[in-house]
Design a protein around this motif. Structure first.
Motif, mmCIF file in Angstrom:
data_model
loop_
_atom_site.group_PDB
_atom_site.id
_atom_site.type_symbol
_atom_site.label_atom_id
_atom_site.label_comp_id
_atom_site.label_asym_id
_atom_site.label_seq_id
_atom_site.Cartn_x
_atom_site.Cartn_y
_atom_site.Cartn_z
ATOM 1 N N UNK A 1 -29.265 7.132 -21.471
ATOM 2 C CA UNK A 1 -29.841 7.882 -20.415
ATOM 3 C C UNK A 1 -30.428 6.769 -19.398
ATOM 4 N N UNK A 2 -31.150 5.783 -19.810
ATOM 5 C CA UNK A 2 -31.954 4.924 -18.811
ATOM 6 C C UNK A 2 -30.490 4.247 -18.022
ATOM 7 N N UNK A 3 -29.420 3.938 -18.383
ATOM 8 C CA UNK A 3 -28.198 3.617 -17.552
ATOM 9 C C UNK A 3 -28.015 4.529 -16.629
ATOM 10 N N UNK A 4 -28.043 5.713 -17.125
ATOM 11 C CA UNK A 4 -27.363 7.002 -15.972
ATOM 12 C C UNK A 4 -28.577 6.857 -15.133
ATOM 13 N N UNK A 5 -29.878 7.096 -15.413
ATOM 14 C CA UNK A 5 -30.848 7.114 -14.723
ATOM 15 C C UNK A 5 -31.034 6.124 -13.521
ATOM 16 N N UNK A 6 -30.693 4.921 -13.967
ATOM 17 C CA UNK A 6 -30.813 3.735 -13.018
ATOM 18 C C UNK A 6 -29.508 3.544 -12.017
ATOM 19 N N UNK A 7 -28.387 4.137 -12.592
ATOM 20 C CA UNK A 7 -27.380 4.273 -11.778
ATOM 21 C C UNK A 7 -27.591 5.056 -10.597
ATOM 22 N N UNK A 8 -28.258 6.311 -11.150
ATOM 23 C CA UNK A 8 -28.668 7.413 -10.193
ATOM 24 C C UNK A 8 -29.543 6.752 -8.836
ATOM 25 N N UNK A 9 -30.425 6.017 -9.234
ATOM 26 C CA UNK A 9 -31.445 5.335 -8.418
ATOM 27 C C UNK A 9 -30.607 4.369 -7.439
ATOM 28 N N UNK A 10 -29.739 3.823 -8.085
ATOM 29 C CA UNK A 10 -28.815 2.879 -7.287
ATOM 30 C C UNK A 10 -28.159 3.569 -6.235
ATOM 31 N N UNK B 1 -33.442 -1.638 -24.163
ATOM 32 C CA UNK B 1 -32.717 -2.854 -24.907
ATOM 33 C C UNK B 1 -32.523 -3.884 -23.768
ATOM 34 N N UNK B 2 -32.845 -5.156 -24.282
ATOM 35 C CA UNK B 2 -32.768 -6.102 -23.475
ATOM 36 C C UNK B 2 -31.263 -6.476 -22.979
ATOM 37 N N UNK B 3 -30.125 -6.235 -24.042
ATOM 38 C CA UNK B 3 -28.765 -6.484 -23.747
ATOM 39 C C UNK B 3 -28.200 -5.378 -22.852
ATOM 40 N N UNK B 4 -28.364 -4.163 -23.342
ATOM 41 C CA UNK B 4 -27.808 -2.922 -22.852
ATOM 42 C C UNK B 4 -28.010 -2.613 -21.357
ATOM 43 N N UNK B 5 -29.023 -3.134 -20.887
ATOM 44 C CA UNK B 5 -29.856 -3.061 -19.331
ATOM 45 C C UNK B 5 -29.028 -3.979 -18.459
ATOM 46 N N UNK B 6 -28.460 -4.844 -19.150
ATOM 47 C CA UNK B 6 -27.868 -6.100 -18.347
ATOM 48 C C UNK B 6 -26.596 -5.754 -17.549
ATOM 49 N N UNK B 7 -25.688 -4.829 -17.836
ATOM 50 C CA UNK B 7 -24.708 -4.361 -16.815
ATOM 51 C C UNK B 7 -25.257 -3.361 -15.543
ATOM 52 N N UNK C 1 -31.755 -9.221 -20.588
ATOM 53 C CA UNK C 1 -31.279 -10.627 -21.123
ATOM 54 C C UNK C 1 -30.280 -11.153 -20.286
ATOM 55 N N UNK C 2 -30.505 -11.592 -19.246
ATOM 56 C CA UNK C 2 -29.718 -12.062 -18.181
ATOM 57 C C UNK C 2 -30.501 -12.979 -17.283
ATOM 58 N N UNK C 3 -31.471 -13.398 -17.543
ATOM 59 C CA UNK C 3 -32.514 -14.443 -16.972
ATOM 60 C C UNK C 3 -32.740 -14.080 -15.262
ATOM 61 N N UNK C 4 -31.979 -14.931 -14.413
ATOM 62 C CA UNK C 4 -32.164 -14.626 -13.141
ATOM 63 C C UNK C 4 -31.412 -13.436 -12.364
ATOM 64 N N UNK C 5 -31.095 -12.658 -13.077
ATOM 65 C CA UNK C 5 -30.757 -11.439 -12.557
ATOM 66 C C UNK C 5 -32.180 -10.422 -11.998
#
Length: 338
Positions: A73-82, A95-101, A121-125
């Motif tokens: 759900x978070x991925x979909x919501x952020x995609x919509x915001x983008x 989740x620190x890894x799931x949010x990276x893409x 979990x992607x540092x300078x991103x």
């Protein structure tokens, strides 16, 4: 030109000048917010802090979303915001890894990402990752329990339970790291100190209740419970009371309870003498600072923004919960409940 036309021209000119600031705001910046869940009081406080921060800047407006604890759900919501071409994102990842893409997708679109309380979990991103020092919180939790046990027994000994937070989040993982590392160090010099159970209650009061209920039924001697957050602690307290195992602070049979966050329920439990302590964060002030960094970034003040920052925390007990120092730090749980 007639006097009327001169007057009309002057009036229109003045009106245009008066509208200039309003026209400038036609290019207001939209900030997208995604929090992990609003079921947790801490994130309710964080959301309020972001809203209060946004209100301080007339050129910012907010689109507010909550993922209800679901990473997809978070991925979909952020995609919509983008896709809505927001100017910046403030994310509180599930989740620190799931949010990276999706963070990297925002990067590709030139949208700056600011992470709050939990990181990616992607540092300078991330332009800025603003959090409490969660490793330190875990360490201080172990030290508090050790101090209370020494006061009780004259030496550091006793049976301790570890109710972990939500593993896979930076907050949950690092608090557990801090607690476990410090507890193991304490055990080396204190062989009577035992960890009798470690289970993940996932920052959830009901899970904290269920796990503690099972542990109380299985073990007659529990001296202390470390909790990954105050929700875990509130659930543990409810289980202790339901099992008729509650004894007041100072009683040798009292089960020492320490949580993390400083929620309204946690503060109330401390004032009632049901909970020994919480390591309080302040999501209101932390969130406002994140918004301030967004404003700096959007106005070209990138040099003001640290890549990573720890926000102050404070140990609260019944002895200091209503002290001037605690009030100066900010009892956010009280503020949000009002």
């Amino acid at each position: 030109m007639s006097a009327f036309r001169k007057h009309l021209a002057a009036t229109l000119s003045a009106a245009c000048l008066a509208l200039t600031p309003l026209l400038a705001h036609a290019a207001d910046y939209t900030v997208g917010l995604s929090v992990a869940t609003l079921a947790n009081p801490f994130f309710q406080g964080m959301t309020r802090g972001v809203k209060d921060g946004i209100a301080q800047y007339p050129d910012l407006r907010l689109i507010n979303t909550s993922a209800n604890g679901d990473a997809n759900t978070q991925t979909n919501q952020v995609t919509d915001l983008i896709n809505q071409h927001v100017a910046a994102l403030i994310l509180n990842p599930i989740n620190a890894d799931a949010i990276v893409p999706i963070v990297k997708e925002a990067n590709k679109k030139g949208i700056p990402v600011f992470t709050l309380d939990r990181g990616a979990a992607c540092g300078s991103c991330q332009v800025n990752f603003l959090e409490t020092n969660n490793v330190q919180l875990g360490k201080e939790g172990a030290d508090f329990i050790a101090g209370q046990l020494k006061q009780r027994y004259g030496t550091i000994k006793g049976n301790v339970v570890d109710l972990e937070g939500l593993l896979g989040t930076t907050a949950g993982d690092e608090r557990e790291q801090g607690f476990s590392t410090e507890f193991a160090a304490l055990q080396k010099d204190n062989p009577g100190l035992k960890l009798i159970a470690r289970q993940a209650a996932d920052f959830d009061a009901d899970k904290g209740f269920n796990i503690t209920t099972q542990l109380l039924a299985a073990d007659s001697q529990i001296d202390a419970i470390f909790n990954g957050n105050d929700d875990n602690a509130v659930g543990a307290i409810r289980a202790i009371r339901q099992a008729d195992r509650f004894y007041p602070i100072g009683n040798p049979k009292h089960i020492i309870i320490i949580g993390i966050d400083g929620t309204e329920q946690g503060l109330s439990a401390i004032r009632k003498g049901q909970m020994d302590a919480t390591l309080s964060q302040n999501p209101l002030t932390m969130a406002k600072q994140s918004v301030a960094y967004v404003e700096d970034y959007l106005h070209g003040e990138k040099s003001k923004i640290p890549a990573h920052q720890y926000w102050p925390h404070m140990l609260l007990t019944k002895a200091n919960i209503d002290s001037p120092a605690a009030k100066a730090y900010g009892l956010w749980g009280d503020e949000v409940s009002q």
